[in-house]
Design a protein around this motif. Structure first.
Motif, PDB file in Angstrom:
ATOM      1  N   ALA A  10      48.800  16.287  22.794  1.00 26.41           N
ATOM      2  CA  ALA A  10      48.254  15.979  21.201  1.00 26.41           C
ATOM      3  C   ALA A  10      47.795  14.681  20.786  1.00 26.41           C
ATOM      4  CB  ALA A  10      49.371  16.476  20.344  1.00 26.41           C
ATOM      5  N   PRO A  11      48.356  13.741  21.166  1.00 33.94           N
ATOM      6  CA  PRO A  11      48.139  12.461  20.757  1.00 33.94           C
ATOM      7  C   PRO A  11      46.657  12.203  21.538  1.00 33.94           C
ATOM      8  CG  PRO A  11      50.097  12.333  21.663  1.00 33.94           C
ATOM      9  CD  PRO A  11      49.564  13.726  21.810  1.00 33.94           C
ATOM     10  N   LYS A  12      46.125  12.465  22.465  1.00 34.70           N
ATOM     11  CA  LYS A  12      44.983  12.216  23.247  1.00 34.70           C
ATOM     12  C   LYS A  12      43.995  12.691  22.433  1.00 34.70           C
ATOM     13  CE  LYS A  12      46.185  10.459  27.487  1.00 34.70           C
ATOM     14  NZ  LYS A  12      45.731   9.081  27.589  1.00 34.70           N
TER      15      LYS A  12
ATOM     16  N   ILE B 139      44.375  10.254  14.333  1.00 34.44           N
ATOM     17  CA  ILE B 139      44.530  10.161  12.911  1.00 34.44           C
ATOM     18  C   ILE B 139      44.628   8.633  12.456  1.00 34.44           C
ATOM     19  CG2 ILE B 139      46.074  10.993  11.046  1.00 34.44           C
ATOM     20  CD1 ILE B 139      46.891  13.232  12.934  1.00 34.44           C
ATOM     21  N   ARG B 140      44.045   8.805  11.358  1.00 36.50           N
ATOM     22  CA  ARG B 140      44.088   7.136  10.770  1.00 36.50           C
ATOM     23  C   ARG B 140      44.618   7.013   9.430  1.00 36.50           C
ATOM     24  NH1 ARG B 140      40.848   3.422  13.634  1.00 36.50           N
ATOM     25  NH2 ARG B 140      39.677   4.976  15.409  1.00 36.50           N
ATOM     26  N   LEU B 141      45.449   6.092   9.227  1.00 37.84           N
ATOM     27  CA  LEU B 141      46.270   6.042   7.905  1.00 37.84           C
ATOM     28  C   LEU B 141      45.958   4.666   7.475  1.00 37.84           C
ATOM     29  CD1 LEU B 141      49.746   7.663   7.840  1.00 37.84           C
ATOM     30  CD2 LEU B 141      47.712   8.236   6.716  1.00 37.84           C
ATOM     31  N   ARG B 142      45.240   4.283   6.200  1.00 39.59           N
ATOM     32  CA  ARG B 142      45.063   3.115   5.828  1.00 39.59           C
ATOM     33  C   ARG B 142      44.441   2.337   6.770  1.00 39.59           C
ATOM     34  NH1 ARG B 142      50.422   3.013   4.836  1.00 39.59           N
ATOM     35  NH2 ARG B 142      51.197   4.437   3.222  1.00 39.59           N
ATOM     36  N   GLY B 143      43.407   2.967   7.445  1.00 39.17           N
ATOM     37  CA  GLY B 143      42.528   2.127   8.405  1.00 39.17           C
ATOM     38  C   GLY B 143      43.149   1.798   9.908  1.00 39.17           C
ATOM     39  N   LYS B 144      44.584   2.143   9.877  1.00 42.05           N
ATOM     40  CA  LYS B 144      45.083   1.735  11.259  1.00 42.05           C
ATOM     41  C   LYS B 144      45.263   3.264  12.042  1.00 42.05           C
ATOM     42  CE  LYS B 144      46.610  -2.435  11.713  1.00 42.05           C
ATOM     43  NZ  LYS B 144      47.736  -3.193  11.062  1.00 42.05           N
ATOM     44  N   ARG B 145      45.136   3.215  13.390  1.00 44.16           N
ATOM     45  CA  ARG B 145      45.138   4.576  13.871  1.00 44.16           C
ATOM     46  C   ARG B 145      46.508   4.728  14.315  1.00 44.16           C
ATOM     47  NH1 ARG B 145      42.630   6.047  19.896  1.00 44.16           N
ATOM     48  NH2 ARG B 145      43.990   7.965  20.020  1.00 44.16           N
ATOM     49  N   LEU B 146      47.097   5.992  13.946  1.00 46.09           N
ATOM     50  CA  LEU B 146      48.466   6.469  14.323  1.00 46.09           C
ATOM     51  C   LEU B 146      48.958   6.276  15.611  1.00 46.09           C
ATOM     52  CD1 LEU B 146      49.592   9.560  12.125  1.00 46.09           C
ATOM     53  CD2 LEU B 146      50.167   6.970  11.850  1.00 46.09           C
TER      54      LEU B 146
ATOM     55  N   GLN C   4      35.277   0.687  11.344  1.00 42.74           N
ATOM     56  CA  GLN C   4      34.267   1.397  12.025  1.00 42.74           C
ATOM     57  C   GLN C   4      33.958   1.004  13.466  1.00 42.74           C
ATOM     58  OE1 GLN C   4      31.065   0.599   8.868  1.00 42.74           O
ATOM     59  NE2 GLN C   4      31.566   2.807   8.211  1.00 42.74           N
ATOM     60  N   MET C   5      34.074  -0.154  13.725  1.00 43.32           N
ATOM     61  CA  MET C   5      33.715  -0.655  15.227  1.00 43.32           C
ATOM     62  C   MET C   5      35.088   0.017  15.977  1.00 43.32           C
ATOM     63  SD  MET C   5      33.075  -4.251  16.717  1.00 43.32           S
ATOM     64  CE  MET C   5      34.881  -4.722  17.182  1.00 43.32           C
ATOM     65  N   ASP C   6      36.145  -0.287  15.369  1.00 45.54           N
ATOM     66  CA  ASP C   6      37.303  -0.027  16.225  1.00 45.54           C
ATOM     67  C   ASP C   6      37.402   1.465  16.521  1.00 45.54           C
ATOM     68  OD1 ASP C   6      39.994  -0.777  17.159  1.00 45.54           O
ATOM     69  OD2 ASP C   6      40.949   0.603  15.660  1.00 45.54           O
ATOM     70  N   ALA C   7      36.737   2.470  15.810  1.00 44.57           N
ATOM     71  CA  ALA C   7      36.752   3.838  16.206  1.00 44.57           C
ATOM     72  C   ALA C   7      36.129   4.194  17.731  1.00 44.57           C
ATOM     73  CB  ALA C   7      35.627   4.593  15.143  1.00 44.57           C
ATOM     74  N   TYR C   8      35.245   3.230  18.229  1.00 45.14           N
ATOM     75  CA  TYR C   8      34.757   3.518  19.114  1.00 45.14           C
ATOM     76  C   TYR C   8      34.791   2.490  20.330  1.00 45.14           C
ATOM     77  CZ  TYR C   8      30.839   0.124  18.218  1.00 45.14           C
ATOM     78  OH  TYR C   8      30.173  -0.768  17.520  1.00 45.14           O
TER      79      TYR C   8
END
Lengths: 135, 246
Positions: free
Chosen positions: A95-97, A101-108, B138-142
Motif C-alpha cells: 500500500a505505501p508503495k 499521500i501528502r499532508l500539509r506539503g509533507k509526504r506521509l 512540486q519538485m519533491d513530487a518527482y
C-alpha cells in the motif's frame, strides 16, 4: 523501425532458466507470495462449503465439521493460514508503495499508510473472534 | 585479511566462442578496492583483452553495471573486501545480449526509454522571457525518480523483463512517471497510451527487486505501482464520464 542490433556484431543471448526463481531468496519469496493466492482461493472454497452446509441444516454442518477435523484437512488449513497471513502482510506493505499521500506539503511515511491497514485487520479479527467465541 | 582474492570473470569472444565461459584471475585484495579496480588490475597486468564498460568510477555515469555473485551491482561501488575470502563471480548483466566479455547490448533499453518520452512535453509553450516556476513541494513530487542514471541494474534484476523482453521495464516506466509528476509537464496523456498496456505497467508483477538493486534509491517498483493506480483512475474516469472530465 529497423532492428536496433542489425549492424552490431554477433551477440550471445542467455535463456532464462525455468528454475530462475530458485537462484535467489527474494525470487523464492516472490513465488511463494504469488503461490499464496492458491491458498487464499482454498480458504474461499472452505468458506463457501461452510455456508452451503449451514443452509442445509445441522446434520450437514456437523458432517462438514467432522471432515474438516481430519489430520489432512487440519494440516492443509494450517498451511493455508500461514500463506493467507503472508499474503495479507505483503499486500499491506504494498500500500505505501502505490499510494502517495501528502499532508500539509509533507509526504506521509510508509508506516503511517501501512499502520491503518494493520489496525483495521486486528480490530476486525478481534470483532469476529468476539462474535464467535462469546457464547 | 588475506592479501589476494580470486575473481571468476565471464569471457566471451563472439569471433570464436560458442558461448561465454568463466576465467579465473587472482588479484590483490586491498581494503579500498572495488570490483572495478580488480577488473582494471586484470586488464593492466594479467589480460589486456578483457572488455568491460566503465567511466566515472563514482556511481554517477551508470556504465559499470555487472552481476557480482549473481546480484546486479555497480562495480565501482562494490567493495572487494565485502566478498572476502572469495571467489567473486563477475558476469555481464543478466537479460541483455552479451557482445563481448562483460559488455552487453543495451539497444533494447534505449529504444524503450525513448518510447516513454522522458522529456517535458508542453501543449502550450510560454513566451521565452517567462519562466516555469516550481515550488519545493512540486519538485519533491518527482525528484526521487529523476535520480535514475540509466545503469539498467533494475532490468538485470527483473525476472519479468528476462522472461518477456517486450516488457517496458522498471527504469523506462520510472522515468515516464518522473515527467508525469512534474508540474511543468503536460504530456501525461501521451505517455498513458504507451505505458498502460500489457507490456507496460500491467506486465509488472511487483517482484520488487528493481528497487532493491537500484544504486540511486529511485524505487522503480513504487513508480510502477503508483502508475497502475493512476491508470486505473483514468480508466474509471473514462467509464463514468465517457465524454471527458474536463
Amino acid at each position: 523501425m529497423n532492428n536496433p542490433t542489425e549492424y552490431l556484431p554477433r551477440s550471445y543471448h542467455t535463456r532464462v532458466s525455468t528454475y530462475w526463481w530458485l537462484a535467489r531468496w527474494p525470487y523464492v519469496k516472490f513465488i511463494l507470495r504469488e503461490a499464496s493466492s492458491v491458498f487464499v482461493a482454498w480458504i474461499v472454497v472452505v468458506t463457501l462449503l461452510q455456508i452451503r452446509a449451514l443452509t442445509r441444516g445441522p446434520a450437514d454442518y456437523a458432517e462438514l465439521q467432522n471432515w474438516l477435523r481430519s489430520p489432512l484437512l487440519l494440516t492443509l488449513n494450517a498451511v493455508s493460514l500461514a500463506f493467507v497471513i503472508f499474503h495479507a502482510v505483503t499486500w499491506f506493505n504494498l500500500a505505501p508503495k502505490a499510494m502517495v499521500i501528502r499532508l500539509r506539503g509533507k509526504r506521509l511515511s510508509s508506516l503511517a499508510i501501512a499502520a491503518p491497514n494493520y489496525v483495521a485487520w486486528v480490530v476486525i479479527s478481534a470483532a469476529i473472534a468476539w462474535i464467535l467465541l462469546r457464547g | 585479511m588475506a592479501n589476494r582474492i580470486t575473481l571468476e570473470v565471464t569471457r566471451y569472444n563472439p569471433a570464436h566462442d560458442e558461448k561465454p565461459r568463466p576465467d579465473t584471475y587472482e588479484v590483490p585484495l586491498r581494503k579500498e578496492w572495488v570490483v572495478l579496480d580488480a577488473l582494471n588490475y586484470i586488464k593492466d597486468h594479467l589480460d589486456g583483452s578483457l572488455s568491460f564498460r566503465w567511466s566515472c568510477r563514482m556511481g554517477v555515469c551508470g556504465s559499470c553495471g555487472m552481476m557480482v555473485n549473481g546480484v546486479p551491482k555497480l562495480t565501482c561501488a562494490t567493495f572487494l573486501s565485502d566478498y572476502a575470502p572469495g571467489p567473486v563471480r563477475v558476469e555481464p548483466m543478466s537479460h541483455f545480449p552479451v557482445l563481448r566479455d562483460l559488455v552487453v547490448d543495451t539497444s533494447d533499453f534505449l529504444v524503450k526509454l525513448a518510447k516513454s518520452k522522458p522529456w517535458i512535453i508542453r501543449k502550450v509553450e510560454k513566451p521565452l522571457n517567462e519562466e516555469y516556476f516550481q515550488t519545493p513541494e512540486q519538485m519533491d513530487a518527482y525528484k526521487q525518480f529523476s535520480m535514475c542514471i540509466n545503469c539498467m541494474l533494475c532490468y538485470a534484476a527483473c525476472p519479468v523483463y528476462g522472461l518477456d523482453p517486450l516488457f517496458s521495464g522498471p527504469a523506462a516506466i520510472a522515468l515516464a512517471q518522473r515527467y508525469n509528476l512534474d508540474s511543468r509537464d503536460q504530456g501525461a496523456s501521451d505517455r498513458l497510451d504507451i505505458l498502460s498496456h500489457h507490456e507496460g505497467i500491467w506486465g509488472c508483477t511487483f517482484v520488487g527487486e528493481c528497487t532493491q538493486v537500484c544504486p540511486k534509491n529511485v524505487d522503480p517498483a513504487a513508480a510502477i505501482q503508483q502508475y497502475k493506480l493512476t491508470a486505473t483512475m483514468e480508466w474509471l474516469k473514462a467509464l463514468v464520464l465517457p465524454r471527458g472530465a474536463e
